[in-house]
Scaffold this motif. Sequence first.
Motif, PDB file in Angstrom:
ATOM      1  N   GLU A  20      87.078  56.580  36.013  1.00  0.00           N
ATOM      2  CA  GLU A  20      87.942  57.463  36.809  1.00  0.00           C
ATOM      3  C   GLU A  20      87.306  58.843  36.972  1.00  0.00           C
ATOM      4  O   GLU A  20      87.333  59.424  38.063  1.00  0.00           O
ATOM      5  CB  GLU A  20      89.315  57.600  36.148  1.00  0.00           C
ATOM      6  CG  GLU A  20      90.132  56.334  36.212  1.00  0.00           C
ATOM      7  CD  GLU A  20      91.411  56.392  35.378  1.00  0.00           C
ATOM      8  OE1 GLU A  20      92.198  55.446  35.489  1.00  0.00           O
ATOM      9  OE2 GLU A  20      91.617  57.365  34.619  1.00  0.00           O
ATOM     10  N   ALA A  24      86.150  60.602  40.439  1.00  0.00           N
ATOM     11  CA  ALA A  24      86.840  61.837  40.824  1.00  0.00           C
ATOM     12  C   ALA A  24      85.851  62.919  41.260  1.00  0.00           C
ATOM     13  O   ALA A  24      86.203  63.785  42.065  1.00  0.00           O
ATOM     14  CB  ALA A  24      87.698  62.341  39.666  1.00  0.00           C
ATOM     15  N   LYS A  25      84.629  62.860  40.759  1.00  0.00           N
ATOM     16  CA  LYS A  25      83.612  63.861  41.106  1.00  0.00           C
ATOM     17  C   LYS A  25      82.977  63.599  42.465  1.00  0.00           C
ATOM     18  O   LYS A  25      82.287  64.468  42.999  1.00  0.00           O
ATOM     19  CB  LYS A  25      82.523  63.890  40.031  1.00  0.00           C
ATOM     20  CG  LYS A  25      83.006  64.422  38.699  1.00  0.00           C
ATOM     21  CD  LYS A  25      81.894  64.364  37.670  1.00  0.00           C
ATOM     22  CE  LYS A  25      82.417  64.808  36.306  1.00  0.00           C
ATOM     23  NZ  LYS A  25      81.410  64.621  35.251  1.00  0.00           N
ATOM     24  N   LYS A  30      89.819  60.347  46.866  1.00  0.00           N
ATOM     25  CA  LYS A  30      91.074  61.073  46.689  1.00  0.00           C
ATOM     26  C   LYS A  30      91.708  60.759  45.340  1.00  0.00           C
ATOM     27  O   LYS A  30      92.259  61.634  44.678  1.00  0.00           O
ATOM     28  CB  LYS A  30      92.044  60.693  47.809  1.00  0.00           C
ATOM     29  CG  LYS A  30      91.544  61.034  49.196  1.00  0.00           C
ATOM     30  CD  LYS A  30      92.469  60.474  50.246  1.00  0.00           C
ATOM     31  CE  LYS A  30      91.864  60.598  51.626  1.00  0.00           C
ATOM     32  NZ  LYS A  30      92.602  59.850  52.624  1.00  0.00           N
ATOM     33  N   LYS A  31      91.644  59.487  44.938  1.00  0.00           N
ATOM     34  CA  LYS A  31      92.281  59.072  43.690  1.00  0.00           C
ATOM     35  C   LYS A  31      91.623  57.792  43.214  1.00  0.00           C
ATOM     36  O   LYS A  31      91.275  56.930  44.023  1.00  0.00           O
ATOM     37  CB  LYS A  31      93.770  58.837  43.953  1.00  0.00           C
ATOM     38  CG  LYS A  31      94.593  58.524  42.718  1.00  0.00           C
ATOM     39  CD  LYS A  31      96.066  58.544  43.060  1.00  0.00           C
ATOM     40  CE  LYS A  31      96.658  57.176  42.832  1.00  0.00           C
ATOM     41  NZ  LYS A  31      98.079  57.112  43.110  1.00  0.00           N
ATOM     42  N   TYR A  45      90.174  56.488  49.169  1.00  0.00           N
ATOM     43  CA  TYR A  45      89.028  57.295  49.594  1.00  0.00           C
ATOM     44  C   TYR A  45      88.977  57.456  51.104  1.00  0.00           C
ATOM     45  O   TYR A  45      89.622  56.717  51.847  1.00  0.00           O
ATOM     46  CB  TYR A  45      87.729  56.683  49.076  1.00  0.00           C
ATOM     47  CG  TYR A  45      87.363  55.345  49.689  1.00  0.00           C
ATOM     48  CD1 TYR A  45      86.393  55.260  50.677  1.00  0.00           C
ATOM     49  CD2 TYR A  45      87.973  54.169  49.278  1.00  0.00           C
ATOM     50  CE1 TYR A  45      86.040  54.042  51.249  1.00  0.00           C
ATOM     51  CE2 TYR A  45      87.637  52.949  49.836  1.00  0.00           C
ATOM     52  CZ  TYR A  45      86.666  52.885  50.820  1.00  0.00           C
ATOM     53  OH  TYR A  45      86.330  51.684  51.382  1.00  0.00           O
TER      54      TYR A  45
END
Length: 67
Positions: A20, A24-25, A30-31, A45
Motif C-alpha cells: 500500500e 501510494a507514492k 488515488k487509493k 488509479y
Amino acid sequence: MQTELKVEGMTCGHCTGAVEGALAKEAGVKKAKANLDSGLVTIDYNESEISLDKIKETIEDQGYDVK
C-alpha cells in the motif's frame, strides 16, 4: 479506474503496508488497499497518469508476485 490484482507472498500486516505504501507514492494512484486474507490488492488509479504495468512493477519491486 479501479482494478484488483492477485498478489502472492503477502503474509503479514507489514507486507500489506509495504504494498500500500509503495503504491501510494506513485503519481496517479488515488487509493490502494491490500487484503491479506484474499491476497487481493484493490487499486483506484488514473490511467492517464500511471499504467497497469507500472502498478504491477511497483508491487513486484516490493518482493511480491502479481498473478
